[in-house]
Design a protein around this motif. Structure first.
Motif, PDB file in Angstrom:
ATOM      1  N   PRO A 146       0.799  -1.233   0.000  1.00 60.64           N
ATOM      2  CA  PRO A 146       0.000   0.000   0.000  1.00 60.64           C
ATOM      3  C   PRO A 146       0.831   1.282   0.000  1.00 60.64           C
ATOM      4  N   ARG A 147       2.073   1.226   0.467  1.00 66.92           N
ATOM      5  CA  ARG A 147       2.919   2.422   0.492  1.00 66.92           C
ATOM      6  C   ARG A 147       4.088   2.286  -0.478  1.00 66.92           C
ATOM      7  N   PHE A 148       3.914   1.448  -1.494  1.00 65.25           N
ATOM      8  CA  PHE A 148       5.013   1.182  -2.429  1.00 65.25           C
ATOM      9  C   PHE A 148       5.541   2.478  -3.051  1.00 65.25           C
ATOM     10  N   ARG A 149       4.655   3.320  -3.555  1.00 71.67           N
ATOM     11  CA  ARG A 149       5.105   4.522  -4.250  1.00 71.67           C
ATOM     12  C   ARG A 149       5.758   5.504  -3.279  1.00 71.67           C
ATOM     13  N   ASP A 150       5.278   5.573  -2.060  1.00 76.35           N
ATOM     14  CA  ASP A 150       5.920   6.437  -1.059  1.00 76.35           C
ATOM     15  C   ASP A 150       7.328   5.938  -0.746  1.00 76.35           C
ATOM     16  N   ARG A 151       7.470   4.623  -0.660  1.00 73.98           N
ATOM     17  CA  ARG A 151       8.765   4.050  -0.323  1.00 73.98           C
ATOM     18  C   ARG A 151       9.799   4.318  -1.402  1.00 73.98           C
ATOM     19  N   ILE A 152       9.427   4.090  -2.663  1.00 79.93           N
ATOM     20  CA  ILE A 152      10.411   4.261  -3.723  1.00 79.93           C
ATOM     21  C   ILE A 152      10.657   5.748  -4.016  1.00 79.93           C
ATOM     22  N   ALA A 153       9.770   6.615  -3.525  1.00 84.10           N
ATOM     23  CA  ALA A 153      10.016   8.051  -3.639  1.00 84.10           C
ATOM     24  C   ALA A 153      10.984   8.535  -2.567  1.00 84.10           C
ATOM     25  N   SER A 154      11.201   7.719  -1.558  1.00 79.47           N
ATOM     26  CA  SER A 154      12.090   8.087  -0.456  1.00 79.47           C
ATOM     27  C   SER A 154      13.529   7.716  -0.784  1.00 79.47           C
ATOM     28  N   ALA A 155      14.426   8.081   0.134  1.00 83.29           N
ATOM     29  CA  ALA A 155      15.833   7.691   0.015  1.00 83.29           C
ATOM     30  C   ALA A 155      16.147   6.493   0.900  1.00 83.29           C
ATOM     31  N   GLY A 156      15.126   5.881   1.458  1.00 84.35           N
ATOM     32  CA  GLY A 156      15.319   4.667   2.233  1.00 84.35           C
ATOM     33  C   GLY A 156      15.630   4.911   3.689  1.00 84.35           C
ATOM     34  N   PHE A 157      16.257   3.905   4.299  1.00 87.57           N
ATOM     35  CA  PHE A 157      16.606   3.930   5.718  1.00 87.57           C
ATOM     36  C   PHE A 157      18.049   4.376   5.924  1.00 87.57           C
ATOM     37  N   PRO A 158      18.392   4.855   7.127  1.00 87.90           N
ATOM     38  CA  PRO A 158      19.806   5.044   7.444  1.00 87.90           C
ATOM     39  C   PRO A 158      20.564   3.727   7.279  1.00 87.90           C
ATOM     40  N   GLN A 159      21.725   3.794   6.653  1.00 90.61           N
ATOM     41  CA  GLN A 159      22.523   2.584   6.499  1.00 90.61           C
ATOM     42  C   GLN A 159      23.043   2.134   7.866  1.00 90.61           C
ATOM     43  N   SER A 160      23.421   0.875   7.953  1.00 87.45           N
ATOM     44  CA  SER A 160      23.681   0.242   9.251  1.00 87.45           C
ATOM     45  C   SER A 160      24.863   0.828  10.005  1.00 87.45           C
ATOM     46  N   VAL A 161      25.807   1.453   9.293  1.00 88.52           N
ATOM     47  CA  VAL A 161      27.022   1.922   9.945  1.00 88.52           C
ATOM     48  C   VAL A 161      26.992   3.422  10.232  1.00 88.52           C
ATOM     49  N   VAL A 162      25.825   4.054  10.053  1.00 85.55           N
ATOM     50  CA  VAL A 162      25.704   5.484  10.355  1.00 85.55           C
ATOM     51  C   VAL A 162      24.439   5.755  11.155  1.00 85.55           C
TER      52      VAL A 162
END
Length: 519
Positions: A325-341
């Motif tokens: 349901p939030r597919f388009r919102d997710r791919i419009a984002s830059a994602g999550f903070p990477q694991s080492v930051v």
């Protein structure tokens, strides 16, 4: 630990696997790449008298020799200074001089530009043409017995990133920074299988070169297109030939690949594992078109030269379920903070903001640079409080996805490359007929944005666009020059005299909308 450890290890674990290829032709396996890099290292230390920590620049288009040379620099315990091959000789000269590079390597097509640049960079003692006689002489020498021992905090990669001050700043990237970004790639972006391949279609002086590390570590071949860059038909052919292909690309490159694939009778992307995009946000519609053609083989990242390839990311797993349901919102984002930051969104007082509130994006962790070369003031400002202040505006949602709202207030991103208006404005203002100017970005279907210059002439002067364009082209790289010039009587300004770039951008957007409606 020297980042060269990754190649040293690969030369044993993956010794017989293809390491470097030109197009479809394998040139070296990992054992040979290791030996050639250590031969270059030995020559730099003995024949050219370099010492640990010295800087060595590379001004080159993508070429197989780039791979062995940059690893040779690290084997010797030296610091690589990758230079954008598209830069004007005057811009190259600044980087050579500011970095204190004693040796510069150049691809044959850049030899003349480097020769011109050296006239303004007296500290450069030697210029070596890749695949030329001097380069061959280095390779003919006896390799170092082993690579140099380095501290994790030693400089490995001095990356010059354009800035709003008008002069590029050298981000000091250490061996530890590079190891952290490599680790994060495996954790957050992609799993590289041994025996795969990365196709270097984007410049190796930037993101694509940084992705050598995880691919070398896992025994994946470094494939250089024969064109030396991005040609959609050639890339499609290489993807069909090599197994488990990955590629780093700007959104513009993906759009062109998709367009060319749609023209093909039966494009074969079965060998494509992932295309990681970055350098600029990608429009949702473009992502969906790419998924239709390529399949769920996209991943993205958000980073800066100061934290290379490593602030947030979105792995290909999030591109698979298009029914979410939030597919388009997710791919419009830059994602999550990477694991080492760690990543925060903060207000003007650096106070963390809750989800839903926009603010400046800040980050801290092992990938973040040591500081700016010979620029303690900028270092203190950018790394204040122990956090990298990106200058970018973003917002977290309740699920932890970060969406970028603006890439550094005024930066223009054209074809995935940052162009800072002040650099262009400073050149324009040196023209005797220019009184004032303001440079902004306008939407462009292929490049994302194009550079537009609003220019106010000196009283009584009539400016000629061709003359002005020739003046600019003589001073800075062609990709930075304005694609359009708008001559106006006055620039819009605030009560305090500040030029209102937003009004100029709004004017261009309104004109584009009117043109579209008229069409």
């Amino acid at each position: 630990m020297n980042i060269y450890h990754l190649l040293a290890r690969a030369s044993t674990v993956h010794r017989d696997r293809p390491a470097v290829a030109l197009g479809k032709t394998v040139l070296h396996d990992f054992a040979a790449l290791d030996a050639r890099a250590r031969a270059i290292a030995a020559g730099l230390l003995s024949s050219h008298g370099l010492a640990r920590g010295d800087r060595v620049a590379i001004v080159a288009a993508n070429t197989p020799a780039y791979v062995e040379t940059v690893w040779g620099i690290w084997a010797a315990g030296l610091a690589a200074v990758p230079v954008n091959a598209k830069l004007h000789p005057k811009e190259i000269a600044y980087i050579l001089d500011h970095s204190g590079a004693r040796v510069v390597f150049a691809s044959p097509d850049k030899a003349d530009a480097v020769a011109e640049a050296r006239t303004h960079a007296p500290g450069v003692e030697t210029a070596i043409t890749l695949d030329g006689p001097d380069h061959d002489a280095l390779l003919a020498g006896t390799p170092l017995a082993s690579h140099a021992e380095m501290a994790r905090d030693d400089l490995a990669w001095l990356f010059y990133t354009s800035g709003t001050t008008g002069r590029p700043k050298g981000a000091m990237i250490t061996h530890d920074n590079l190891l952290a970004t490599t680790t994060s790639y495996f954790l957050d972006i992609d799993q590289v299988p041994p025996g795969g391949a990365i196709v270097h279609a984007a410049p190796m002086s930037h993101g694509s070169g940084l992705y050598m590390f995880p691919n070398v570590a896992m025994g994946a071949a470094q494939v250089i297109p024969e064109s030396g860059g991005f040609d959609a038909l050639e890339i499609m052919d290489l993807i069909a030939h090599w197994p488990e292909v990955s590629m780093f690309a700007a959104p513009t490159m993906i759009n062109r690949l998709v367009a060319k694939a749609r023209e093909a009778a039966a494009p074969d992307f079965s060998n494509l594992r992932v295309i990681v995009y970055g350098g600029a946000p990608m429009h949702v519609a473009d992502v969906e078109r790419a998924l239709d053609v390529l399949g769920p083989r996209l991943a993205q990242l958000y980073g800066q030269g100061e934290s290379p390839m490593c602030i947030t990311g979105l792995s290909r797993a999030y591109y698979v379920d298009r029914t979410h349901p939030r597919f388009r919102d997710r791919i419009a984002s830059a994602g999550f903070p990477q694991s080492v930051v760690e990543v925060r969104v903060v207000d003007e007082n650096d106070t963390p903001l809750p989800p839903g509130q926009e603010g400046e994006i800040v980050a801290r962790g092992n990938p973040v640079m040591k500081g700016y070369w010979k620029n303690p003031e900028a270092t203190a400002e950018t790394l204040r409080g122990g956090w990298l202040h990106t200058g970018d505006v973003g917002v977290f949602d309740e699920d932890g996805f970060l969406t970028l709202k603006d890439r550094s207030k005024d930066v223009i991103i054209s074809g995935g490359t940052n162009i800072y208006p002040r650099e262009v404005e400073e050149v324009l203002l040196r023209h005797p007929g220019v009184l004032e100017c303001s440079v902004v970005g306008a939407p462009h279907a292929d490049w994302g944005e194009e550079v537009v210059a609003f220019v106010v002439a000196q009283p009584g002067v009539t400016l000629d666009e061709a003359d002005l364009d020739a003046f600019v082209t003589a001073e800075i790289a062609r990709f930075k020059r304005p694609k359009r010039y708008r001559f106006i009587a006055d620039l819009p300004k605030s009560n305090y005299g500040k030029i209102l770039k937003r009004e100029l951008r709004d004017l261009l957007a309104a004109e584009a909308k009117d043109a579209a409606n008229a069409g």
